[in-house]
Design an enzyme around this catalytic site. Structure first.
Site, short mmCIF file in Angstrom:
data_model
loop_
_atom_site.label_atom_id
_atom_site.label_comp_id
_atom_site.label_asym_id
_atom_site.label_seq_id
_atom_site.Cartn_x
_atom_site.Cartn_y
_atom_site.Cartn_z
N PRO A 89 31.32 40.93 39.30
CG PRO A 89 29.56 41.79 38.02
CD PRO A 89 30.93 42.12 38.54
CB CYS A 90 32.76 35.89 38.59
SG CYS A 90 32.95 35.66 40.35
#
Length: 183
Positions: A139-140
């Protein structure tokens, strides 16, 4: 050999890529660094569009995610290609809980702590975050600027906002900068 599958998500088409029995990539159509280090391999021989076990599991994971569930990253076998530094950053990204965000600076402090060094560059962390080959799952999109700015997402800010909203992030303290990268 690479195995690929197109996935139609609420934020647009995604390309899922398996390599050697593990998920190697999830890219949004048109995103910066599309296919990353797999670009050469994907453009030549040795790729196939298929519904493999790994890609099927990834599709099912994404179905649950976009339905508002919170599937565990550990359910999937991930194999993002990158340097040891980038992999260390991506590991920290996987530790950010749903509904929460962190900053590039906070990630750089964690990397420095884990490596036993005094400091780590937040800009270097930003480069690693931007080259994450497994978007959404790693989850950047949960990384923001120290001031709460929603900058630096290779998929574009509209998609970042959509993902954060889906996850229930309190958007009150976050804002879209007037100038910046990846707007």
């Amino acid at each position: 050999m690479l195995y690929m599958m197109r996935y139609d998500s609420p934020i647009g088409p995604l390309l899922l890529v398996e390599k050697e029995g593990a998920l190697a990539g999830v890219w949004m159509e048109g995103q910066k660094y599309y296919l990353g280090s797999l670009q050469k391999e994907a453009s030549g021989q040795g790729k196939e569009y298929a519904d493999t076990k790994v890609l099927g599991q990834t599709k099912e994971w994404l179905d649950r995610y976009f339905a508002g569930k919170r599937p565990d990253i550990g359910e999937l076998t991930l194999a993002p290609a990158g340097s040891d530094f980038r992999k260390a950053v991506w590991k920290i990204l996987c530790e950010i809980p749903y509904g929460e965000v962190t900053t590039y600076g906070e990630i750089s402090r964690k990397i420095a702590d884990r490596r036993g060094i005094e400091r780590m560059s937040a800009q270097a962390v930003g480069g690693a975050v931007g080259h994450n080959p497994i978007s959404i799952i790693i989850p950047c999109h949960r990384v923001v600027g120290a001031d709460g700015s929603l900058t630096g997402y290779v998929g574009g800010l509209k998609k970042k906002i959509s993902l954060l909203t889906l996850e229930g992030v309190d958007m009150e303290k976050l804002f879209v900068p007037e100038k910046g990268t990846a707007l």
